[in-house]
Design a protein around this motif. Structure first.
Motif, PDB file in Angstrom:
ATOM      1  N   GLU A 137      -4.527  19.195 -83.560  1.00  7.86           N
ATOM      2  CA  GLU A 137      -5.144  18.603 -82.367  1.00  7.86           C
ATOM      3  C   GLU A 137      -4.576  19.209 -81.095  1.00  7.86           C
ATOM      4  OE1 GLU A 137      -4.480  14.425 -83.088  1.00  7.86           O
ATOM      5  OE2 GLU A 137      -6.434  14.193 -84.072  1.00  7.86           O
ATOM      6  N   GLN A 138      -3.261  19.473 -81.068  1.00  2.00           N
ATOM      7  CA  GLN A 138      -2.647  20.097 -79.895  1.00  2.00           C
ATOM      8  C   GLN A 138      -3.171  21.524 -79.707  1.00  2.00           C
ATOM      9  OE1 GLN A 138       1.604  19.804 -80.336  1.00  2.00           O
ATOM     10  NE2 GLN A 138       1.584  17.567 -80.240  1.00  2.00           N
ATOM     11  N   ASP A 144      -1.542  16.283 -85.926  1.00  2.00           N
ATOM     12  CA  ASP A 144      -1.111  16.325 -84.524  1.00  2.00           C
ATOM     13  C   ASP A 144      -1.033  17.773 -84.034  1.00  2.00           C
ATOM     14  OD1 ASP A 144      -0.921  13.557 -84.468  1.00  2.00           O
ATOM     15  OD2 ASP A 144       1.264  13.529 -84.752  1.00  2.00           O
TER      16      ASP A 144
END
Length: 138
Positions: free
Chosen positions: A118-119, A115
């Motif tokens: 991806e951010q 996560d």
């Protein structure tokens, strides 16, 4: 006379040699010494600039402890995405991330890291994250 582009199969084999060599923590110089070559020649093989002959492919596979077929892995791939994912593993930083991730056994921790990455990628795509230079400046 215009320069001839490397054959896609030569690029693929070179990329696979690089990935497998780095996976084992082997330097280009170590592989070159085992082949009685210069490390520059190994670089040319890995870039696809020079073709690897069949006898040398056999030796490289033996040194890397893989089958010759492994050096051609991805040759039948239809999707460009499969190739680009393998190309990414040729980057030493990406390979280090993959190796580090394989050491994390907690699935929630792994998902949190995915996560986060991806951010960061989304922010970079929007121009919100300035990439750092190799020397850490900028």
């Amino acid at each position: 006379m215009p320069r001839k582009e490397p054959d896609p199969i030569d690029l693929l084999v070179g990329r696979n040699i690089r990935i497998l060599r780095m996976k084992q923590g082997m330097s280009q110089e170590t592989l070159a010494n085992a082949l009685s070559l210069t490390f520059q020649q190994v670089q040319k093989y890995e870039k696809g600039t020079n073709r690897v002959g069949s006898g040398r492919l056999h030796k490289i596979a033996g040194i890397l402890k893989v089958s010759i077929a492994t050096l051609f892995e991805g040759a039948d791939a239809k999707a460009d995405s499969a190739r680009s994912s393998l190309d990414l593993l040729a980057d030493p930083h990406a390979l280090r991330v993959v190796q580090a991730m394989s050491e994390i056994t907690d699935s929630r921790m792994r998902r949190s890291i995915v996560d986060l990455v991806e951010q960061i990628a989304a922010g970079a795509a929007l121009g919100g994250v300035k990439p750092r230079s190799e020397d850490g400046i900028g």
